[in-house]
Design a protein around this motif. Sequence first.
Motif, PDB file in Angstrom:
ATOM      1  N   GLU A 229       0.830  -1.195   0.000  1.00 52.73           N
ATOM      2  CA  GLU A 229       0.000   0.000   0.000  1.00 52.73           C
ATOM      3  C   GLU A 229       0.871   1.254   0.000  1.00 52.73           C
ATOM      4  O   GLU A 229       2.055   1.219   0.355  1.00 52.73           O
ATOM      5  CB  GLU A 229      -0.925   0.015   1.224  1.00 52.73           C
ATOM      6  N   HIS A 232       1.443   6.755   3.053  1.00 54.14           N
ATOM      7  CA  HIS A 232       2.033   7.172   4.326  1.00 54.14           C
ATOM      8  C   HIS A 232       3.484   7.592   4.095  1.00 54.14           C
ATOM      9  O   HIS A 232       4.187   7.005   3.272  1.00 54.14           O
ATOM     10  CB  HIS A 232       1.975   6.051   5.357  1.00 54.14           C
ATOM     11  N   THR A 235       6.883   5.191   8.998  1.00 52.24           N
ATOM     12  CA  THR A 235       6.426   3.953   9.615  1.00 52.24           C
ATOM     13  C   THR A 235       5.474   4.234  10.768  1.00 52.24           C
ATOM     14  O   THR A 235       4.506   3.488  10.989  1.00 52.24           O
ATOM     15  CB  THR A 235       7.633   3.128  10.095  1.00 52.24           C
ATOM     16  N   ALA A 238       2.111   4.835   9.413  1.00 50.68           N
ATOM     17  CA  ALA A 238       1.544   3.572   8.950  1.00 50.68           C
ATOM     18  C   ALA A 238       1.029   2.750  10.127  1.00 50.68           C
ATOM     19  O   ALA A 238      -0.046   2.143  10.055  1.00 50.68           O
ATOM     20  CB  ALA A 238       2.590   2.786   8.168  1.00 50.68           C
ATOM     21  N   ASP A 241      -2.317   3.915  11.296  1.00 48.73           N
ATOM     22  CA  ASP A 241      -3.372   3.406  10.416  1.00 48.73           C
ATOM     23  C   ASP A 241      -3.673   1.944  10.733  1.00 48.73           C
ATOM     24  O   ASP A 241      -4.831   1.554  10.951  1.00 48.73           O
ATOM     25  CB  ASP A 241      -2.917   3.566   8.968  1.00 48.73           C
ATOM     26  N   SER A 269       7.914  -0.856   4.568  1.00 44.56           N
ATOM     27  CA  SER A 269       7.664  -1.011   5.999  1.00 44.56           C
ATOM     28  C   SER A 269       6.616  -2.102   6.169  1.00 44.56           C
ATOM     29  O   SER A 269       5.474  -1.946   5.724  1.00 44.56           O
ATOM     30  CB  SER A 269       7.179   0.306   6.612  1.00 44.56           C
ATOM     31  N   TYR A 284       0.572  -6.445   6.817  1.00 39.56           N
ATOM     32  CA  TYR A 284       0.417  -5.305   5.917  1.00 39.56           C
ATOM     33  C   TYR A 284       1.807  -4.847   5.490  1.00 39.56           C
ATOM     34  O   TYR A 284       2.807  -5.098   6.191  1.00 39.56           O
ATOM     35  CB  TYR A 284      -0.310  -4.136   6.592  1.00 39.56           C
ATOM     36  N   PHE A 286       3.771  -1.309   3.466  1.00 39.24           N
ATOM     37  CA  PHE A 286       3.590   0.060   2.955  1.00 39.24           C
ATOM     38  C   PHE A 286       4.870   0.517   2.277  1.00 39.24           C
ATOM     39  O   PHE A 286       5.979   0.314   2.804  1.00 39.24           O
ATOM     40  CB  PHE A 286       3.253   1.025   4.099  1.00 39.24           C
ATOM     41  N   LEU A 288       7.226   3.481   1.402  1.00 46.09           N
ATOM     42  CA  LEU A 288       7.544   4.804   1.926  1.00 46.09           C
ATOM     43  C   LEU A 288       8.468   5.518   0.953  1.00 46.09           C
ATOM     44  O   LEU A 288       9.253   4.892   0.249  1.00 46.09           O
ATOM     45  CB  LEU A 288       8.200   4.707   3.298  1.00 46.09           C
TER      46      LEU A 288
END
Length: 291
Positions: A229, A232, A235, A238, A241, A269, A284, A286, A288
Motif C-alpha cells: 500500500e 504514508h 512507519t 503507517a 493506520d 515497511s 500489511y 507500505f 515509503l
Amino acid sequence: MNDTTGEHGDRGAPGASPGAVWLRGELLDIASAASPDRGPVVVREWTDSVRLRDPAPVGFRSLFLIGMGGGAHPSPSKFGEVLAAFAGAGWTVRPHASDRDGESRATARHEDFEVRVYEGSGSGLLTLTGWTPVVYPELPLSQPPFTLSTAPGVLCGDCHGWRICLDCEGRPYLRYKRCWCATNNAGAGMCVECAGLGFRSSEAASWRRPRQEPHDTDTEGAFPPVTVETGHDSTLRALTDVAQRACTCGEFRCSWRNSLSREGDRLLSRFGGTCQGCGVRRAYAFALPLP
C-alpha cells in the motif's frame, strides 16, 4: 479514545480511572525523555473487560499503545535510552532475548502496572504497550492472570483468563458431583478448555479463524506476502493506520511487529502479528518515500 462499541468493544466501560490517567502521562513523559527529538504519539487507547461466568463484565483495565520514532528512513536504535528512562523513573526493567534479527523486546513493571517495550527492525519504530491493574467497581476480586490484550494467545472462552475452572473453583467436588475440569478432582481445578493456561495457542484456536483469511499457514517468524500500500510518509503514520484496522473476525487487538527494508527503488515497511481474537496471522506492507 476508549473503544466502547462493536462486537469486541467494552460497552459500558467506565471513564478513565486515576490509574489510567497516571499511566498515560507516565508513558508519554518517559518516551519524551528518551527521545526528545522524536515526540511520542498515542496510537490507540482501549479497555479490556474482565468476566466471571456471566457475560456482564465485573471489571476493566485500561491500555495504551504509544509509538515513537519510525521515520521515513532507517534510524539509530533508541531502545537502550527508553529502558534507561524507565529505570530512572523507578520501573523494574527486564530485557528479553529476541529470536528475530534486528528486533528488541523488554518489559517494565511498576507495582501492578506493566509495559511491553518493542523496537522494530531497521525503522527505529519503538512502541510502548502499557496497561493498568483491573479496576472492579463492585466486587473485591484479585487480579486475573490475563485479559484479552495481555494473553500470549487467544483468551480462553471458558475460564476467561482466570486459569481455573469456574465451575469447581479448584474444589474437589461441586455439589457432590465430579467436575469436568482437567485435573478431574485430583487437585486444583484447571479449566478443561485451556488446561489451566488461561489462553489457547493460535494453533489450538484455529477452528475460530475466518476461512477466507489467506495467511493461516504462514510461519510465525516471517512476514507474509501482501499487497503493498501507499499513502504514508513514515512507519509511525503507517502504524497509526494499522492499529485502527480490524481483523476479519472483527477484533482490532494485535501485537504488531515491524521491519523496514529497502527493496529496489523504494522502502518497504512491513507489519505482522497474530490476532488476539481468533489467532490468525495478520500482515500489511507500505511503500515509503526514499529520503
